[in-house]
Design an enzyme around this catalytic site. Structure first.
Site, PDB file in Angstrom:
ATOM      1  N   LEU A 148       0.785  -1.220   0.106  1.00  0.00           N
ATOM      2  CA  LEU A 148      -0.099  -0.117  -0.146  1.00  0.00           C
ATOM      3  C   LEU A 148       0.711   1.349  -0.026  1.00  0.00           C
ATOM      4  CD1 LEU A 148      -2.648  -0.798   2.710  1.00  0.00           C
ATOM      5  CD2 LEU A 148      -3.001  -0.840   0.142  1.00  0.00           C
ATOM      6  N   ASP A 149       0.361   2.135  -0.558  1.00  0.00           N
ATOM      7  CA  ASP A 149       1.242   3.724  -0.600  1.00  0.00           C
ATOM      8  C   ASP A 149       1.133   3.962   0.948  1.00  0.00           C
ATOM      9  OD1 ASP A 149       1.457   3.553  -3.383  1.00  0.00           O
ATOM     10  OD2 ASP A 149      -0.304   5.085  -3.717  1.00  0.00           O
ATOM     11  N   ARG A 150       2.439   4.771   1.216  1.00  0.00           N
ATOM     12  CA  ARG A 150       2.709   5.224   2.528  1.00  0.00           C
ATOM     13  C   ARG A 150       1.323   5.985   2.966  1.00  0.00           C
ATOM     14  NH1 ARG A 150       7.681   8.788   4.621  1.00  0.00           N
ATOM     15  NH2 ARG A 150       7.075   8.785   6.686  1.00  0.00           N
ATOM     16  N   THR A 153      -1.607   5.672   1.984  1.00  0.00           N
ATOM     17  CA  THR A 153      -3.043   5.014   2.192  1.00  0.00           C
ATOM     18  C   THR A 153      -3.098   4.220   3.303  1.00  0.00           C
ATOM     19  OG1 THR A 153      -2.912   5.003  -0.483  1.00  0.00           O
ATOM     20  CG2 THR A 153      -4.119   3.292   0.961  1.00  0.00           C
ATOM     21  N   ARG A 164      -5.048   6.416  -7.684  1.00  0.00           N
ATOM     22  CA  ARG A 164      -4.661   7.917  -7.747  1.00  0.00           C
ATOM     23  C   ARG A 164      -4.644   8.535  -8.850  1.00  0.00           C
ATOM     24  NH1 ARG A 164       0.065   7.862  -3.356  1.00  0.00           N
ATOM     25  NH2 ARG A 164       0.000  10.163  -3.473  1.00  0.00           N
TER      26      ARG A 164
END
Length: 325
Positions: free
Chosen positions: A152-154, A156, A255
């Site tokens: 997961l993105d930091r 998110t 995104r």
């Protein structure tokens, strides 16, 4: 994983050992370089590749290359290596450990699923001394083979799956590679009025790495095929809460697809407009409004497992303000 033999040598007053390790089913099917990085924690990556290249690491008494995949029954010779040469891994802050202790959504003897907090990277690197996986390994030292199943993105938050066994990691990676086997649903608050008819964004994504090392993704004809399905969940003045289902799994896919559709995600400092992000602070938004709300997949015995992660309090408060509550 059984250690069959150890032979001592002396180096600077320290007793170092040659280790002969027999690979079991749980450890098999991973590259030897990745295996050594895990077994020799704290040893620089360059040192590990050097001992492989020089033939100091052997499998079944033979030289191997860094991309060799381990098989059950392989006997790996690991030479004496001074781990003390490298810095000890940074200990996560007590507040991070406490957060993760409360974040467990599901756990059994093979799986751990957490509601990852926003702002915590999934792993260390690129200037970060630790991430969620390093913190979890310190929180659960008895589980020596914890590995990330996906990322997961930091910024998110939401469902993050960690495998406790290599067999489960292989199973879930196989599921991820098959279309429709793993269903991930995200909740995102986007700028503007998302059209109800806009149910699919089909746009190829190309990943670039800037000189600073920052990863940026854009829609480009030369990019990889990427598709995301969307559904409107709620509407607010000049904002829309949507559910996003990534049919493919590209970096920053949701995104960039939101941006491509003309509706950047609220609080997105990488792809959103500065003036939008600034104005969103008036209703208390201080982070990216993207949350991995649920994940569903098939277990090795054929059962379906679905785990849901509730929206964090800070995002619930934003929605309350938008509703005028």
């Amino acid at each position: 994983m059984a250690v069959e033999d150890e032979r001592s040598s002396q180096d600077g007053g320290e007793a170092l050992r040659v280790r002969l390790i027999t690979i079991d089913e749980d450890t098999a099917d991973q590259r030897i370089d990745n295996y050594l990085l895990r077994v020799l924690k704290g040893v620089p990556k360059t040192r590990i590749y050097r001992i492989v290249r020089k033939g100091e690491v052997r499998v079944n008494k033979k030289r191997i290359t860094a991309d060799y995949r381990l098989q059950p029954g392989d006997v790996v010779r690991i030479p004496p290596v001074r781990v003390a040469e490298a810095n000890a891994p940074a200990r996560p802050a007590d507040s991070v450990i406490a957060q993760l202790e409360k974040a467990v959504l599901y756990e059994d003897d093979q799986l751990l699923i957490i509601n990852k907090p926003s702002g915590l990277a999934v792993h260390g690197g690129s200037g970060l001394s630790y991430g969620a996986i390093e913190a979890l390994r310190q929180l659960r030292p008895e589980n020596r083979t914890l590995e990330l199943v996906h990322r997961l993105d930091r910024d998110t938050s939401g469902c993050l799956v960690i495998a406790k066994r290599r067999s489960m990691l292989r199973h879930l990676h196989n599921q991820l590679q098959q279309k429709g086997k793993v269903e991930k649903l995200y909740h995102a608050l986007v700028v503007g009025k998302w059209p109800a008819r806009k149910q699919l964004v089909n746009a190829p994504l190309l990943k670039n790495v800037l000189q600073s090392g920052e990863r940026m993704v854009r829609v480009h004809v030369d990019g990889k095929k990427s598709r995301t399905a969307f559904r409107v969940l709620d509407r607010f003045p000049n904002m829309t809460l949507v559910e996003a289902y990534p049919i493919t799994g590209r970096t920053h896919q949701i995104r960039v697809h939101c941006l491509h559709a003309g509706h950047a995600i609220a609080g997105d400092e990488k792809y959103g407009m500065d003036e939008d992000n600034q104005s969103q602070r008036q209703f208390g938004l201080k982070r990216l409004f993207l949350h991995a709300a649920s994940i569903q997949f098939e277990l090795p015995d054929g059962r379906l497992l679905k785990v849901e992660a509730p929206l964090p309090d800070e995002l619930l408060e934003v929605l309350s303000v938008l509703k005028g509550e």
